[in-house]
Design a protein around this motif. Structure first.
Motif, mmCIF file in Angstrom:
data_model
loop_
_atom_site.group_PDB
_atom_site.id
_atom_site.type_symbol
_atom_site.label_atom_id
_atom_site.label_comp_id
_atom_site.label_asym_id
_atom_site.label_seq_id
_atom_site.Cartn_x
_atom_site.Cartn_y
_atom_site.Cartn_z
ATOM 1 N N ALA A 31 6.348 6.538 0.201
ATOM 2 C CA ALA A 31 6.914 5.219 0.474
ATOM 3 C C ALA A 31 5.872 4.174 0.118
ATOM 4 O O ALA A 31 4.720 4.493 -0.215
ATOM 5 C CB ALA A 31 7.328 5.089 1.943
ATOM 6 N N LEU A 32 6.276 2.921 0.176
ATOM 7 C CA LEU A 32 5.359 1.794 -0.006
ATOM 8 C C LEU A 32 5.511 0.894 1.201
ATOM 9 O O LEU A 32 6.628 0.536 1.599
ATOM 10 C CB LEU A 32 5.678 1.008 -1.281
ATOM 11 C CG LEU A 32 4.694 -0.150 -1.561
ATOM 12 C CD1 LEU A 32 3.476 0.381 -2.309
ATOM 13 C CD2 LEU A 32 5.352 -1.263 -2.366
ATOM 14 N N ARG A 33 4.397 0.535 1.801
ATOM 15 C CA ARG A 33 4.417 -0.454 2.875
ATOM 16 C C ARG A 33 4.204 -1.818 2.219
ATOM 17 O O ARG A 33 3.082 -2.161 1.846
ATOM 18 C CB ARG A 33 3.340 -0.148 3.914
ATOM 19 C CG ARG A 33 3.537 1.196 4.583
ATOM 20 C CD ARG A 33 2.402 1.576 5.487
ATOM 21 N NE ARG A 33 2.297 0.712 6.659
ATOM 22 C CZ ARG A 33 1.376 0.853 7.608
ATOM 23 N NH1 ARG A 33 0.467 1.823 7.511
ATOM 24 N NH2 ARG A 33 1.355 0.045 8.645
ATOM 25 N N GLU A 34 5.296 -2.563 2.060
ATOM 26 C CA GLU A 34 5.201 -3.832 1.322
ATOM 27 C C GLU A 34 4.487 -4.868 2.174
ATOM 28 O O GLU A 34 4.911 -5.213 3.270
ATOM 29 C CB GLU A 34 6.583 -4.343 0.927
ATOM 30 C CG GLU A 34 6.484 -5.590 0.048
ATOM 31 C CD GLU A 34 7.772 -5.943 -0.646
ATOM 32 O OE1 GLU A 34 7.878 -5.684 -1.862
ATOM 33 O OE2 GLU A 34 8.673 -6.462 0.023
ATOM 34 N N ARG A 35 3.391 -5.393 1.621
ATOM 35 C CA ARG A 35 2.547 -6.374 2.308
ATOM 36 C C ARG A 35 2.534 -7.644 1.467
ATOM 37 O O ARG A 35 1.894 -7.704 0.425
ATOM 38 C CB ARG A 35 1.144 -5.822 2.517
ATOM 39 C CG ARG A 35 1.123 -4.493 3.284
ATOM 40 C CD ARG A 35 -0.300 -4.004 3.508
ATOM 41 N NE ARG A 35 -0.357 -2.666 4.077
ATOM 42 C CZ ARG A 35 -0.277 -2.383 5.379
ATOM 43 N NH1 ARG A 35 -0.103 -3.379 6.242
ATOM 44 N NH2 ARG A 35 -0.357 -1.146 5.808
ATOM 45 N N THR A 71 0.842 -1.186 0.000
ATOM 46 C CA THR A 71 0.000 0.000 0.000
ATOM 47 C C THR A 71 0.881 1.241 0.000
ATOM 48 O O THR A 71 1.737 1.396 0.878
ATOM 49 C CB THR A 71 -0.931 0.012 1.231
ATOM 50 O OG1 THR A 71 -0.159 -0.231 2.407
ATOM 51 C CG2 THR A 71 -1.993 -1.050 1.109
ATOM 52 N N PRO A 72 0.694 2.139 -0.961
ATOM 53 C CA PRO A 72 1.458 3.384 -0.954
ATOM 54 C C PRO A 72 1.112 4.218 0.289
ATOM 55 O O PRO A 72 0.003 4.148 0.828
ATOM 56 C CB PRO A 72 1.007 4.090 -2.229
ATOM 57 C CG PRO A 72 0.411 3.019 -3.077
ATOM 58 C CD PRO A 72 -0.173 2.031 -2.130
ATOM 59 N N GLU A 73 2.074 5.018 0.705
ATOM 60 C CA GLU A 73 1.881 5.921 1.835
ATOM 61 C C GLU A 73 2.482 7.266 1.433
ATOM 62 O O GLU A 73 3.707 7.414 1.384
ATOM 63 C CB GLU A 73 2.565 5.357 3.074
ATOM 64 C CG GLU A 73 2.255 6.098 4.352
ATOM 65 C CD GLU A 73 2.894 5.423 5.544
ATOM 66 O OE1 GLU A 73 2.159 4.874 6.379
ATOM 67 O OE2 GLU A 73 4.145 5.423 5.632
ATOM 68 N N VAL A 74 1.605 8.209 1.114
ATOM 69 C CA VAL A 74 2.030 9.500 0.581
ATOM 70 C C VAL A 74 1.595 10.593 1.554
ATOM 71 O O VAL A 74 0.397 10.753 1.826
ATOM 72 C CB VAL A 74 1.428 9.751 -0.817
ATOM 73 C CG1 VAL A 74 1.874 11.098 -1.364
ATOM 74 C CG2 VAL A 74 1.807 8.622 -1.771
ATOM 75 N N VAL A 102 -2.125 12.061 5.292
ATOM 76 C CA VAL A 102 -1.445 10.871 4.793
ATOM 77 C C VAL A 102 -2.405 10.093 3.905
ATOM 78 O O VAL A 102 -3.499 9.721 4.347
ATOM 79 C CB VAL A 102 -0.939 9.974 5.946
ATOM 80 C CG1 VAL A 102 -0.276 8.721 5.377
ATOM 81 C CG2 VAL A 102 0.034 10.746 6.821
ATOM 82 N N VAL A 103 -2.000 9.864 2.670
ATOM 83 C CA VAL A 103 -2.811 9.135 1.701
ATOM 84 C C VAL A 103 -2.338 7.685 1.692
ATOM 85 O O VAL A 103 -1.208 7.398 1.298
ATOM 86 C CB VAL A 103 -2.672 9.740 0.293
ATOM 87 C CG1 VAL A 103 -3.589 9.031 -0.689
ATOM 88 C CG2 VAL A 103 -2.944 11.240 0.334
#
Length: 817
Positions: A376-380, A306-309, A350-351
């Protein structure tokens, strides 16, 4: 590893008691369906289509119990927070009527005094590649969530929970992926997941009726229509933060082209400026964007999460788009076109989308001026351990192994995905290669075995399985019949590597149904044309008649089934499969071309394929397999399929194709079976030559291997683990470590050096890792082999029969010449 895996002993006191079948908690939702009936109603279904719901529960605790168990599941997807901290996401995919529950650790996040439990639940309402709706019954089947907290019933779902509908706009359904998300965060209560949030203005959650007034109708455990609930057998997914680097700027120029809009269902998330032109500007964070301007960032390789912008604005709308490629300064995903739109809260916001997406590039587009502060990307993904390793004195081979292993990682979540970006479907045929990659590289085999159980739940009335598991196409009108054969063989490979006899016994009925269906289509020892989508490999063959490839796949599946039936002490079942395999071997002469000295895959057109030759070798019908494979791999006669520009994902023969002398090359997927055949025939030289074909993938920067050969198309997925076979082949046939008895109670260590001088690596087994560190100097081999406790083996270098010897547990040092 779990307590039930081979080689692991767990004291009985450490195993928690089984959960009761019936749940003490109640299903809750945001309001009672207005016209709940025994059957679906169009207005009712529309009301609950793509519904995102917020739920909260406050509780004051005098103390946090020393032990606490929780289980939770939802009709759709949920995210759970405790006191503002994310604790769990789920449930994992399942077929309709079945749900898996998660068991998150709430105790670690609870505290004495005020506590807040928050849930965000999305009910898709319509099929997605990883979710299927369950037929509604009473007030169930249209969304809902249930959580049981043993010892703290005040935290369980039921009376006292507060709820409101989330400010997400219901989005049109897309073919590749779930509906996109369109959120007005200005309407999203700030701090709603925190303890001090005032939810007094929210509604009381509705307790869903689990049954009707019909006499004798029992809601069941816990509620109809969900009649089968099981604990999630998998490890929690990762949450690894991956930074992103700005690489391009662009300007939005308007809507997508009409054809694209039609394909996407006129999704407003996409059509708000779906076309871009490259632009100049600063490439650093923080970054100011004007209306219509976009910043594209590179994750340094393909990832899933999930992206985190983080942005700052006066309440601007921002659109995130992802892609495996970049064009005109923006991320490009021509297949799925995933996107997320958020109208941000004024100030810092925060998106972060709810749904995961696979990508290398992320484009952030501003609909009004804003500042991008961080991306960033929270890799799941599934946390496959890094037990396995491969090394040599050839850095290219080592890089190929690592790249293939990384591809497996991004294609593993709650199932084995064909690709992380385009669709995330759990295609049945992919699981064969994915499983072997897992056994060669990771000690945790739970996902590989779970996928087989999941696939079996897609069983069709004719005995075959759905072409995907637990998703939109699993209930389709057709299937890919050859994928069911890969399923049979995947169960056999699971038994070889894990000795999981319980899995075998559970799968035997499904395997019998598959093989009976195939046998009904044989005539005089030859498998006839198959109905459905006969896939085999991306190739220009119609497969509208008998095929050497399919004949060989059926023979080898029957052989595997016979071996499994014998292991399960079912000799009559084993004998029947062996008789059938014998009859089909006798019928293989139907495909032999005496003039060319090769097996013909398509008799009507005289087409010879590497896949047909490979399966003839693996079926054991080739008189001289080494010479046969040499002819099938000869560069002068080998030709590759080309993609037809007019019909994307369709294939044709190259312009110089001559069916009388050319051989059609396998795509990366079926190269797996080609490599097995080459190893079985002792042609490791050709095997290594074939593996070197993966080298061009190293230059892309994706960190993954593609669905097709890079030289022949730029279409398709750029992260496709069905194409990652070298990670298995290098460990199993070059390093040479593979099972010699079920569960690796005995192993074979048969290294093949060829042009290499050094081979080293680690291969996991249920009993521990096999470690190999060898060097070749002329005719001599020196180094060590270490086997885990209780494991015996045989050291059998392919090129040095004189050095063969038995191995015992522990370290064996060799310095023989």
């Amino acid at each position: 590893m779990t307590a039930t895996e081979p080689g692991v002993e767990v004291a009985a006191a450490t195993v928690p008691p089984a959960w009761p079948v019936r749940w003490a908690a109640r299903w809750i939702w945001y309001r009672t369906p207005p016209a709940a009936t025994l059957v679906s109603a169009p207005a009712l279904e529309e009301e609950h289509r793509d519904a995102v719901v917020l739920l909260r529960r406050r509780a004051v605790l005098d103390a946090v119990p020393d032990s606490l168990r929780t289980r939770i599941t939802a009709d759709g997807r949920y995210v759970l927070w405790v006191n503002g901290v994310e604790v769990s996401r789920g449930p994992i995919r399942s077929e309709p009527g079945m749900l898996f529950w998660d068991e998150p650790d709430l105790r670690a996040h609870l505290r004495r005094g005020e506590n807040a439990i928050a849930l965000l639940v999305r009910h898709y309402g319509a099929p997605t590649p990883w979710w299927l709706p369950t037929r509604g019954y009473a007030e169930m089947g249209r969304g809902g969530v249930v959580m049981e907290v043993e010892g703290l019933p005040e935290l369980s779902t039921g009376a006292g929970w507060r709820v409101r509908r989330g400010p997400w706009t219901a989005m049109p359904q897309l073919f590749f992926g779930a509906p996109n998300e369109n959120l007005d965060a200005r309407q999203l209560p700030s701090g709603w997941r925190e303890t001090d949030f005032d939810d007094s203005g929210w509604d009381e959650a509705t307790l869903l009726a689990e049954t009707t007034s019909w006499p004798g109708v029992n809601a069941g455990p816990p509620a109809a229509p969900f009649t089968r609930l099981e604990a999630n057998p998998l490890a929690p997914q990762t949450d690894i933060r991956i930074g992103a680097t700005p690489v391009a700027r662009a300007v939005s120029t308007g809507d997508l082209e009409p054809a694209a809009r039609l394909l996407l269902g006129v999704d407003p998330v996409h059509t708000r400026g779906g076309r871009f032109v490259a632009a100049e500007g600063p490439l650093s964070l923080p970054c100011d964007l004007g209306a219509g301007e976009a910043l594209t960032l590179d994750l340094g390789g393909i990832a899933i999460g999930t992206p985190e912008v983080t942005v700052e604005s006066d309440g601007a709308a921002v659109v995130l788009r992802s892609g495996e490629e970049m064009r005109d300064g923006a991320a490009l995903d021509p297949h799925r076109s995933w996107a997320h739109r958020r109208v941000c809260r004024p100030g810092r916001d925060v998106v972060e989308p709810l749904e995961v997406a696979g990508m290398r590039y992320l484009t952030v587009t501003a609909e009004a001026p804003l500042r991008v502060l961080d991306v960033a990307l929270r890799e799941r993904r599934y946390p496959l351990d890094a037990t396995g390793a491969f090394g040599s004195d050839d850095p290219v081979l080592d890089a190929i192994w690592r790249t293939c292993r990384r591809t497996l990682e991004v294609c593993a979540t709650d199932a084995f995905l064909d690709c992380p970006a385009r669709e995330q479907r759990a295609w049945l045929g992919d699981a064969y290669v994915h499983g072997l990659l897992t056994y060669a590289t990771a000690a945790d085999t739970r996902l590989a075995r779970h996928v087989l159980r999941l696939a079996a739940t897609s069983r069709r009335v004719d005995g075959t399985l759905g072409m995907i598991a637990a998703g939109d196409l699993s209930a389709g009108g057709i299937t890919i019949p050859d994928y069911s054969l890969h399923f049979v063989r995947a169960v056999a490979r699971a038994f070889e590597h894990t000795a999981d006899l319980d899995l075998v016994e559970e799968m035997l009925p499904a395997m019998a149904g598959i093989l009976d269906w195939f046998w009904s289509l044989t005539r005089d020892g030859v498998l006839d044309a198959l109905p459905g989508w006969v896939f085999v490999d991306w190739a220009p063959l119609p497969y509208d008649g008998p095929s050497a490839t399919l004949q060989g796949l059926l023979v080898t599946a029957l052989d595997d089934h016979a071996a499994l039936a014998e292991a399960a002490e079912q000799p009559r079942v084993a004998s029947r499969s062996r008789r059938r395999a014998t009859a089909l071997r006798a019928g293989f002469g139907h495909f032999w071309d005496e003039r060319r000295g090769l097996y013909v895959d398509d008799l009507r057109r005289g087409t010879v394929t590497q896949s047909g030759v490979a399966m003839a070798v693996l079926a054991g019908v080739a008189a001289d397999p080494a010479a046969l494979l040499e002819r099938a791999c000869e560069a002068a006669t080998l030709r590759y399929a080309v993609e037809t520009p007019q019909h994307p994902r369709s294939w044709d023969f190259p312009v110089d194709w001559d069916a009388k002398r050319h051989v059609l090359a396998a795509q990366p997927f079926f190269a797996h079976w080609l490599h097995q055949a080459l190893a079985a025939a002792g042609r490791h030289d050709l095997l290594l030559d074939s593996i070197r074909r993966w080298a061009p993938f190293l230059d892309t920067g994706d960190g993954t291997v593609w669905e097709f050969w890079r030289e022949h198309t730029r279409r398709g997925s750029r992260a496709h683990a069905w194409a990652a076979t070298p990670a298995y082949d290098l460990s199993a046939f070059v390093l040479g470590v593979r099972p010699a008895a079920p569960g690796c109670a005995e192993v074979l260590v048969a290294p093949w050096f060829g042009p290499l001088r050094e081979l080293r690596g680690t291969v996991p087994t249920p009993h521990g890792a096999v470690r190999v560190d060898l060097r070749r100097d002329g005719a001599g081999i020196a180094g060590s082999v270490e086997l885990p406790p209780g494991v015996r083996g045989r050291f059998a270098p392919v090129e040095a029969p004189a050095l063969h010897r038995e191995l015992g547990p522990g370290l064996t040092v060799t310095g023989q010449t």
